[in-house]
Scaffold this active site. Sequence first.
Site, mmCIF file in Angstrom:
data_model
loop_
_atom_site.group_PDB
_atom_site.id
_atom_site.type_symbol
_atom_site.label_atom_id
_atom_site.label_comp_id
_atom_site.label_asym_id
_atom_site.label_seq_id
_atom_site.Cartn_x
_atom_site.Cartn_y
_atom_site.Cartn_z
ATOM 1 N N HIS A 1 -28.703 -26.608 14.827
ATOM 2 C CA HIS A 1 -27.730 -25.833 15.588
ATOM 3 C C HIS A 1 -27.317 -24.620 14.757
ATOM 4 O O HIS A 1 -27.253 -24.691 13.516
ATOM 5 C CB HIS A 1 -26.460 -26.647 15.875
ATOM 6 C CG HIS A 1 -26.517 -27.487 17.100
ATOM 7 N ND1 HIS A 1 -25.731 -28.620 17.254
ATOM 8 C CD2 HIS A 1 -27.230 -27.383 18.245
ATOM 9 C CE1 HIS A 1 -25.971 -29.159 18.435
ATOM 10 N NE2 HIS A 1 -26.869 -28.421 19.052
ATOM 11 N N CYS B 1 -18.592 -29.021 13.797
ATOM 12 C CA CYS B 1 -19.111 -29.877 14.869
ATOM 13 C C CYS B 1 -17.993 -30.659 15.551
ATOM 14 O O CYS B 1 -18.054 -30.916 16.749
ATOM 15 C CB CYS B 1 -20.150 -30.856 14.320
ATOM 16 S SG CYS B 1 -21.716 -30.103 13.857
#
Length: 273
Positions: free
Chosen positions: A169, A263
Amino acid sequence: MAENRVPRRRRFVVCEPRHFAVQYAINPWMSTGRPVDVIRALDQWQALVDAYRAHGHTVDTVAPVPGLPDMVFAANCAVVVEGRVFGSRFHAPERRGESVAYETWFKSEGFEVQHPEAVCEGEGDLVPAGRWILAGTGFRTTPEAHREAQEFFGVPVVSLTLVDPYFYHLDTALFVLDEENVAYYPGAFSPGSREVLERLYPDAVIATREDAVAFGLNSVSDGRHVFIAPGAGELADRLSGRGYVPVPVDLSEFHKAGGGIKCCTQEIREARS
């Protein structure tokens, strides 16, 4: 110096890791044979929430849902720009139920949610950065989702290609320091994407692979304070040298699932008045 850096109060959304576990493997960090200490995860998560509130930020909590062990990673649920919510469509079938749970919460707060047609994993790959949105692709979110986000928000989207599976990511390889600058690890990006970042951010804070592997780039900045993994010591020193104030928060239990501070943190950017 740090006195010249001005923090901006943020509104964050988090989800308690009551059901956190590694029950499947969808990135190189995950191993189903590696047990998770849920009590330790809860303590670390609470320390992050406490750190945000101690620095003046608002923290909202979404209730966790049994059977969704990665729901703690709230950043992946959506991206919110000027009060508009662009939701998620997860690549992994195991995570798709999270989209429904977070959409329900956003609606209860009075937001409308736009569903992406293409695979899109929220702030994991769509990172608002002042005048534009930096957008990652290569492992999860697709280029088609970048185009959708640009049409939805009316904000220029800059596509960046990730090439190292350990940084699957964008928010594991780059984070926004303030409206004008970022920190990133060049080795996570394709050659062309590195050139783009060099042009956009000639004064960026550059991280080493060691800092990145320590989840140092999965950080959250309010413009002055940088909530950062304690293991990213060299990066913290570089940030201090630029006038930022590192705030170490240990979320190492979440590294077992490939996640860290960012996150676990969704930011709501309200509409401008």
